[in-house]
Write an enzyme that holds these catalytic residues in place. Structure first.
Site, PDB file in Angstrom:
ATOM      1  N   CYS A  87       0.811  -1.248   0.022  1.00  0.00           N
ATOM      2  CA  CYS A  87       0.188  -0.003  -0.153  1.00  0.00           C
ATOM      3  C   CYS A  87       0.937   1.175  -0.112  1.00  0.00           C
ATOM      4  O   CYS A  87       0.222   2.300   0.062  1.00  0.00           O
ATOM      5  CB  CYS A  87      -1.009   0.150   1.307  1.00  0.00           C
ATOM      6  N   CYS A 127     -12.942   0.307   9.083  1.00  0.00           N
ATOM      7  CA  CYS A 127     -12.118  -0.300   7.770  1.00  0.00           C
ATOM      8  C   CYS A 127     -12.374   0.660   6.702  1.00  0.00           C
ATOM      9  O   CYS A 127     -13.437   1.412   6.507  1.00  0.00           O
ATOM     10  CB  CYS A 127     -12.501  -1.731   7.608  1.00  0.00           C
ATOM     11  N   LYS A 136     -10.198   5.941   5.183  1.00  0.00           N
ATOM     12  CA  LYS A 136     -11.561   5.466   5.116  1.00  0.00           C
ATOM     13  C   LYS A 136     -12.589   5.956   4.559  1.00  0.00           C
ATOM     14  O   LYS A 136     -13.412   5.525   4.243  1.00  0.00           O
ATOM     15  CB  LYS A 136     -11.630   5.887   6.923  1.00  0.00           C
ATOM     16  N   HIS A 143      -9.139   4.314  -0.591  1.00  0.00           N
ATOM     17  CA  HIS A 143      -7.603   3.448  -0.632  1.00  0.00           C
ATOM     18  C   HIS A 143      -7.531   2.618  -1.948  1.00  0.00           C
ATOM     19  O   HIS A 143      -7.473   1.404  -1.911  1.00  0.00           O
ATOM     20  CB  HIS A 143      -7.518   2.848   0.690  1.00  0.00           C
TER      21      HIS A 143
END
Lengths: 422, 157
Positions: free
Chosen positions: A95, A243, A364, A368
């Site tokens: 990431c 998440c 959030k 992402h």
């Protein structure tokens, strides 16, 4: 052998930045998304420039190989953006992939090898099912973690449990982070989610009323977030609203040698410190309430810049899960160990607080798309430092130092970058 | 050992098997979407013409790599062209022999600045020459689904 103080050999400035909308886009592929980001970047260069002057590029992409069965994104992006036949290299650090793209560009300019480079990232995840994305992301866990059941929500669930146990915090403290991120969300037109938690509660109530079901009677956001019908558990104590989502998107920045910066803009943003660390697997790392890689990255970047945590006025940090934001703001020295959750509860990380964190809405709410996240965090810092963040501009402050922290895997790669407006 | 044989020692304790379930969805993107819709619905070859640089891209695309601007305009081209280069494929992916060798060509497409990759049909490999004029052969409309194989191949004019 003593190694001297690390430094950037030749100054590097960001003179343009762009990002696509983040979200789930069934009709767009990675090329369409990168074209959006690249177009905005071109338009953002105040004095204009000829893209033919880009000498090389680095593109972060974690796993489009897995997500859409297409690898080798360097030349694909080169073809799209007219950079052919000059060099484009793909970087991969889970990431943190596009921060590694920036790092390569930084080193290339600092070394004198190039003067003008593009760094960016792209990821296209929504074409996979949730199960497939979970498997795909789990490729970035340490060996055996995924096999043992520790895909990402589980990993961060275990970190949260350890934090709760060590410091006496609870889910209600993580909710403060979620609520804060969602407060910033409606102010970011490019984000995936644009609603506050209150907005989402009202929508749920309206839906229940329309269906003739019992309308929930939540007194406040936390009551809703404690209600498993509104916020079901994923891997306790990580619930849905802890998440980040599955996203598609792209972002990029234009980096130039310091001495050229003013010919592109009167308002360049300088990269004054950078650090990167690596970490062990969960079973071997000394603490679950801190990332070794973060500490390494922070020490390098502070040392290089001569700055301290107190000098950083705001930051974008990698809140893939709510607990991650809490750990990062402590690891980076913004708050003491075990103090972060109290500071968040007191509103210090809100936009108007002492140390605004994730004014973009964070991973959030903004979304992402993993390979695009690093340079998208830099896009936010670029906007804030230049006073161009619109409605989500940090109020009442003369901003000149901002930072981004980007995490890959289960802390296997962490980066910390400090930016300055002069 | 054949080229596609795997080393697969499951008797070793140092080894365990894993499976990753993946079904791929391939997204054409904004430009190719237009191209394949035109093939499927109208049997047309749709290209994108960048007004600023006068370049015609086939298949259609959404962004011009030369002037770095979006391209909205599409233009129909005949789908005919001339063979630029080719190869003759004798083996399947699993290295078994193909029943009939396949001729894969790169075709300079009329009215465009691009080449197209596809099968040549109705011609023997030894008769293919550079510059051979070809035209597309499409599946019947009811069988077209918006895929590259809606085009069966290109045959000599």
């Amino acid at each position: 052998m003593m190694s001297g103080k690390r430094k950037i050999g030749r100054g590097v400035a960001i003179v343009g930045a762009g990002m696509s909308n983040f979200g789930m886009f069934p009709d767009k592929d990675s090329k369409d998304l990168f074209a959006e980001a690249f177009s905005e970047m071109l338009a953002s260069v105040d004095k204009g420039f000829d893209p033919a002057d880009i000498q090389a590029a680095w593109i972060g992409n974690f796993s489009n190989d897995f997500f859409v069965h297409q690898a080798h994104w360097g030349p694909i992006i080169a073809d799209l953006t007219g950079i052919v036949p000059r060099a484009v290299t793909r970087t991969e650090g889970a990431c943190a992939s596009s921060t590694l793209a920036m790092r390569d560009g930084l080193m290339a300019i600092a070394s004198g090898m190039y003067d003008i480079v593009l760094a960016g990232g792209v990821e296209e995840m929504s074409k996979c099912t949730t199960e497939e994305v979970t498997e795909g992301l789990a490729l970035a866990t340490s060996p055996y973690e995924g096999e043992a059941g520790y895909t990402f929500p589980g990993v961060f669930g275990a970190l949260a449990t350890a934090y709760f146990h060590k410091y006496g915090a609870g889910r209600e403290h993580l909710m403060n982070i979620t609520i804060k991120s969602h407060e910033n969300a409606p102010l970011n037109p490019k984000g995936q989610f644009k609603q506050t938690i209150r907005d989402l509660m009202e929508a749920r109530k309206a839906k229940a009323a329309k269906k003739g079901e019992q309308v929930p009677d939540w007194a406040d956001e936390k009551e809703a977030l404690f209600d498993p019908r509104f916020n079901p558990p994923v891997a306790w104590p990580m619930h849905l609203y802890d998440c980040c989502p599955i996203s598609d998107g792209a972002s990029c920045i234009l980096m130039v040698a310091e001495e050229l910066a003013k010919s592109f803009t009167d308002n360049p943003i300088y990269i004054v410190g950078f650090g990167q660390g690596s970490g062990r697997g969960l079973h071997a790392c000394p603490s679950l309430t801190s990332f070794e890689a973060n500490k390494q990255a922070a020490a390098e970047a502070y040392g290089m810049s001569g700055l301290t945590p107190k000098d950083v006025q705001f930051a974008e940090v990698h809140d893939c899960f709510s607990i991650a934001e809490l750990i990062h703001i402590e690891d980076l020295g913004f708050f003491g160990e075990g103090e972060g959750y109290k500071a968040v509860a007191e509103g210090e990380t809100r936009r108007e607080g002492r140390m605004p964190i994730n004014t973009s809405g964070g991973l959030k709410c903004k979304g992402h798309p993993v390979g695009a996240t690093g340079t998208a965090q830099m896009y936010e810092v670029w906007k804030q430092l230049r006073g161009e963040a619109g409605e989500r501009q940090i109020p009442g402050r003369d901003l000149y130092i901002g930072a981004t922290q980007n995490l890959g895997g289960t802390g296997g790669t962490c980066t910390f970058t400090i930016f300055e407006r002069r | 050992m054949g080229l596609t044989e795997k080393i697969n020692r499951t008797d070793h304790l140092s080894y365990f098997e894993g499976q990753i379930p993946v079904e791929y969805v391939y997204t054409y993107g904004l430009g190719l979407e237009k191209f394949f819709r035109a093939i499927k619905d109208k049997g047309q070859f749709l290209a994108s013409r960048c007004k600023a640089c006068g370049v015609t891209y086939l298949p259609a695309r959404s962004f011009c790599e030369r002037c770095l601007g979006g391209i909205e305009d599409t233009v129909e081209v005949p789908g005919t062209g001339s063979v630029y280069s080719w190869t003759v494929v004798h083996l399947n992916m699993d290295e078994t022999p193909k029943e009939e060798p396949a001729i894969l060509a790169l075709i300079d497409m009329d009215g465009t600045d691009c080449r197209f990759m596809h099968y040549l049909t109705g011609v023997k490999a030894e008769d293919v020459k550079a510059g051979l004029k070809v035209k597309p052969v499409l599946k019947a409309k009811k069988d077209r689904v918006g895929h590259i194989e809606d085009i069966l191949g290109f045959q000599p004019v």
